[in-house]
Design a protein around this motif. Structure first.
Motif, PDB file in Angstrom:
ATOM      1  N   UNK A   9     -49.641-101.461 -91.156  1.00 27.93           N
ATOM      2  CA  UNK A   9     -48.179-101.507 -91.255  1.00 27.93           C
ATOM      3  C   UNK A   9     -47.580-100.392 -90.412  1.00 27.93           C
ATOM      4  N   UNK A  10     -46.572-100.739 -89.630  1.00 29.95           N
ATOM      5  CA  UNK A  10     -45.958 -99.760 -88.752  1.00 29.95           C
ATOM      6  C   UNK A  10     -45.199 -98.713 -89.563  1.00 29.95           C
ATOM      7  N   UNK A  11     -45.414 -97.428 -89.232  1.00 35.15           N
ATOM      8  CA  UNK A  11     -44.755 -96.344 -89.928  1.00 35.15           C
ATOM      9  C   UNK A  11     -43.248 -96.359 -89.647  1.00 35.15           C
ATOM     10  N   UNK A  12     -42.469 -96.165 -90.729  1.00 32.50           N
ATOM     11  CA  UNK A  12     -41.018 -96.165 -90.610  1.00 32.50           C
ATOM     12  C   UNK A  12     -40.557 -95.004 -89.728  1.00 32.50           C
ATOM     13  N   UNK A  13     -39.714 -95.308 -88.745  1.00 40.16           N
ATOM     14  CA  UNK A  13     -39.215 -94.270 -87.847  1.00 40.16           C
ATOM     15  C   UNK A  13     -38.070 -93.507 -88.503  1.00 40.16           C
ATOM     16  N   UNK A  14     -38.123 -92.196 -88.416  1.00 41.27           N
ATOM     17  CA  UNK A  14     -37.083 -91.367 -89.029  1.00 41.27           C
ATOM     18  C   UNK A  14     -35.791 -91.432 -88.218  1.00 41.27           C
ATOM     19  N   UNK A  15     -34.680 -91.379 -88.921  1.00 37.44           N
ATOM     20  CA  UNK A  15     -33.374 -91.312 -88.272  1.00 37.44           C
ATOM     21  C   UNK A  15     -33.076 -89.863 -87.885  1.00 37.44           C
ATOM     22  N   UNK A  16     -32.438 -89.701 -86.755  1.00 36.32           N
ATOM     23  CA  UNK A  16     -32.187 -88.362 -86.218  1.00 36.32           C
ATOM     24  C   UNK A  16     -30.762 -87.923 -86.576  1.00 36.32           C
ATOM     25  N   UNK A  17     -30.675 -86.762 -87.217  1.00 33.68           N
ATOM     26  CA  UNK A  17     -29.378 -86.155 -87.540  1.00 33.68           C
ATOM     27  C   UNK A  17     -29.221 -84.895 -86.695  1.00 33.68           C
ATOM     28  N   UNK A  18     -28.251 -84.914 -85.804  1.00 39.62           N
ATOM     29  CA  UNK A  18     -27.946 -83.753 -84.967  1.00 39.62           C
ATOM     30  C   UNK A  18     -26.892 -82.919 -85.691  1.00 39.62           C
ATOM     31  N   UNK A  19     -27.254 -81.715 -86.100  1.00 39.85           N
ATOM     32  CA  UNK A  19     -26.375 -80.854 -86.894  1.00 39.85           C
ATOM     33  C   UNK A  19     -25.792 -79.768 -85.995  1.00 39.85           C
ATOM     34  N   UNK A  20     -24.483 -79.781 -85.848  1.00 39.38           N
ATOM     35  CA  UNK A  20     -23.805 -78.841 -84.957  1.00 39.38           C
ATOM     36  C   UNK A  20     -23.371 -77.597 -85.723  1.00 39.38           C
ATOM     37  N   UNK A  21     -23.932 -76.429 -85.388  1.00 40.51           N
ATOM     38  CA  UNK A  21     -23.560 -75.180 -86.069  1.00 40.51           C
ATOM     39  C   UNK A  21     -22.915 -74.187 -85.108  1.00 40.51           C
ATOM     40  N   UNK A  22     -22.329 -74.695 -84.016  1.00 41.48           N
ATOM     41  CA  UNK A  22     -21.712 -73.803 -83.021  1.00 41.48           C
ATOM     42  C   UNK A  22     -20.664 -72.889 -83.653  1.00 41.48           C
ATOM     43  N   UNK A  23     -19.928 -73.385 -84.640  1.00 43.35           N
ATOM     44  CA  UNK A  23     -18.850 -72.606 -85.250  1.00 43.35           C
ATOM     45  C   UNK A  23     -19.371 -71.368 -85.978  1.00 43.35           C
ATOM     46  N   UNK A  24     -20.677 -71.310 -86.251  1.00 40.23           N
ATOM     47  CA  UNK A  24     -21.252 -70.134 -86.905  1.00 40.23           C
ATOM     48  C   UNK A  24     -21.129 -68.879 -86.045  1.00 40.23           C
ATOM     49  N   UNK A  25     -20.865 -69.036 -84.752  1.00 43.13           N
ATOM     50  CA  UNK A  25     -20.581 -67.873 -83.908  1.00 43.13           C
ATOM     51  C   UNK A  25     -19.394 -67.087 -84.447  1.00 43.13           C
ATOM     52  N   UNK A  26     -18.464 -67.797 -85.070  1.00 42.45           N
ATOM     53  CA  UNK A  26     -17.203 -67.195 -85.505  1.00 42.45           C
ATOM     54  C   UNK A  26     -17.030 -67.165 -87.015  1.00 42.45           C
ATOM     55  N   UNK A  27     -17.606 -68.128 -87.717  1.00 44.47           N
ATOM     56  CA  UNK A  27     -17.339 -68.325 -89.146  1.00 44.47           C
ATOM     57  C   UNK A  27     -17.673 -67.089 -89.971  1.00 44.47           C
ATOM     58  N   UNK A  28     -16.808 -66.800 -90.953  1.00 46.77           N
ATOM     59  CA  UNK A  28     -17.019 -65.642 -91.814  1.00 46.77           C
ATOM     60  C   UNK A  28     -16.958 -65.991 -93.296  1.00 46.77           C
ATOM     61  N   UNK A  29     -16.263 -67.059 -93.656  1.00 48.06           N
ATOM     62  CA  UNK A  29     -16.023 -67.306 -95.078  1.00 48.06           C
ATOM     63  C   UNK A  29     -16.650 -68.625 -95.538  1.00 48.06           C
ATOM     64  N   UNK A  30     -15.821 -69.551 -96.053  1.00 48.84           N
ATOM     65  CA  UNK A  30     -16.353 -70.746 -96.702  1.00 48.84           C
ATOM     66  C   UNK A  30     -17.220 -71.627 -95.830  1.00 48.84           C
ATOM     67  N   UNK A  31     -16.789 -71.863 -94.584  1.00 46.67           N
ATOM     68  CA  UNK A  31     -17.576 -72.725 -93.694  1.00 46.67           C
ATOM     69  C   UNK A  31     -18.932 -72.086 -93.403  1.00 46.67           C
ATOM     70  N   UNK A  32     -18.950 -70.772 -93.248  1.00 42.87           N
ATOM     71  CA  UNK A  32     -20.214 -70.071 -93.002  1.00 42.87           C
ATOM     72  C   UNK A  32     -21.161 -70.247 -94.190  1.00 42.87           C
ATOM     73  N   UNK A  33     -20.658 -70.035 -95.401  1.00 44.21           N
ATOM     74  CA  UNK A  33     -21.500 -70.169 -96.590  1.00 44.21           C
ATOM     75  C   UNK A  33     -22.010 -71.594 -96.734  1.00 44.21           C
ATOM     76  N   UNK A  34     -21.131 -72.561 -96.513  1.00 42.82           N
ATOM     77  CA  UNK A  34     -21.515 -73.969 -96.598  1.00 42.82           C
ATOM     78  C   UNK A  34     -22.632 -74.274 -95.598  1.00 42.82           C
ATOM     79  N   UNK A  35     -22.446 -73.837 -94.354  1.00 43.13           N
ATOM     80  CA  UNK A  35     -23.425 -74.145 -93.309  1.00 43.13           C
ATOM     81  C   UNK A  35     -24.740 -73.412 -93.542  1.00 43.13           C
ATOM     82  N   UNK A  36     -24.663 -72.153 -93.945  1.00 43.96           N
ATOM     83  CA  UNK A  36     -25.882 -71.404 -94.255  1.00 43.96           C
ATOM     84  C   UNK A  36     -26.694 -72.107 -95.337  1.00 43.96           C
TER      85      UNK A  36
END
Length: 376
Positions: free
Chosen positions: A1-28
């Protein structure tokens, strides 16, 4: 049986260069959960790398105007051109942006996390041209099929006033927070009992009202108490409220009672949490309220104003003032200081509340959602 191919999720964390509060904690936290992911449905690709983010210091802290402009140019270029090309390169099935803005076009589904409705509700806090362009890209992206996740059901209700409700799904944030007890060898950072607040000193945090409430509390409380404010000035001048807070401290002659710690290391901050009498969080505008969960992990009673997201997170484990007024909040501070049985009860309820917002539950809900939109 052919192995199921995984779906690719590209996660963009560029904003972590600047983030200091809620978005930073969420992304971390998101990155921690991704590292622990053992499922066979998805492959997560992080861009840019965590290492490059950690090495970069150019946009951290209070930055010069030219740096802000340079960041915005790089940020929009990244969203409009770099990220779409990366989605093709990695054959992404999903492009996931934890920082509100997705590219207008890309390979695969596009998903944005909108943490609150601040861009719509408090326009005076943002540069007019920057905000206009930002909202144009956001609204255009949604019209072209971008999906939206909010960090709470309250946030979904507020964001749905400005975006189609059909595009929005609420997936409450979760954190893996261990219960932290006092070490018998640790010493309290202050000789007096104290209330604690942790966070940047932005206007929406309502810290001026907290100073007024603390003054009301001291008028009715004979014992010696302090108020500890941990955190730095707001990152942008339009949002910063430090000068106004300091002015009220002087007006009420509380210089010896209100402690400004500035930035603290994790170890120092932990000590302040462990010995606090209660955590005070009078914020008038939040999308979720991660500090509430953090305070629960230290066994602290939590006092909040009547704010929707904080009430959703805190449930029956928090005390809620009737109004965003000094007398109401000050009376609540007095109540918690005089009722040890209430403090013990809230401590136990807080521990129970933590179990509803774990990192594992968060990632499970997120991957279930990813599966649903890729199978549409």
């Amino acid at each position: 049986m052919k192995k199921k191919e995984k779906k690719v999720v590209l996660v963009d964390i560029f904003f972590q260069h600047l983030a200091q509060t809620g978005i930073k904690t969420y992304t971390d936290n998101l990155l921690i959960q991704i590292e622990r992911y053992k499922g066979d449905s998805f492959t997560f690709i992080i861009t840019p790398s965590k290492e490059s983010i950690n090495k970069s210091k150019m946009f951290k802290g209070k930055t010069a105007r030219w740096k802000n402009l340079w960041f915005q140019l790089r940020y929009f270029s990244h969203k409009l051109f770099v990220l779409p090309l990366l989605s093709i390169w990695y054959k992404a099935d999903i492009v996931f942006s934890p920082d509100i803005l997705s590219p207008i076009w890309s390979r695969g589904k596009r998903v944005s996390v909108i943490h609150d409705a601040f861009f719509w509700e408090t326009p005076e806090h943002y540069n007019k041209l920057w905000r206009k362009f930002y909202l144009f890209l956001l609204l255009t992206g949604v019209k072209l099929g971008t999906k939206v996740i909010t960090v709470s059901h309250y946030a979904k209700t507020t964001v749905a006033k400005y975006l189609p409700a059909s595009s929005i799904t609420a997936i409450p944030t979760g954190l893996d927070l261990e219960i932290k007890d006092q070490d018998e060898n640790e010493q309290a950072p202050l000789p007096t009992p104290y209330f604690l607040h942790v966070g940047v000193m932005e206007k929406r945090k309502n810290l001026r009202m907290l100073i007024e409430a603390f003054a009301v509390f001291l008028e009715r409380k004979e014992s010696d108490y302090s108020l500890v404010l941990v955190g730095q000035r707001g990152p942008r001048e339009a949002l910063d409220d430090f000068d106004g807070i300091l002015s009220l401290v002087k007006k009420h002659q509380l210089e010896e009672k209100v402690v400004f710690t500035g930035y603290l290391s994790n170890k120092q901050l932990s000590t302040y949490y462990k010995f606090a009498e209660a955590y005070v969080f009078p914020s008038i505008n939040e999308g979720f309220g991660l500090p509430v969960l953090e305070a629960f992990s230290y066994g602290l009673p939590v006092l909040i104003g009547p704010q929707g997201a904080l009430k959703e997170v805190g449930g029956n484990a928090v005390l809620v003032s009737e109004r965003f007024e000094a007398k109401s909040f000050g009376a609540m501070m007095l109540k918690i200081s005089e009722d040890s049985q209430l403090r013990t009860s809230l401590k136990q309820l807080g521990y129970q509340r933590l179990s509803l917002f774990t990192g594992q539950k968060f990632l499970l809900s997120l991957t279930d959602y990813f599966n649903s939109i890729t199978n549409e």
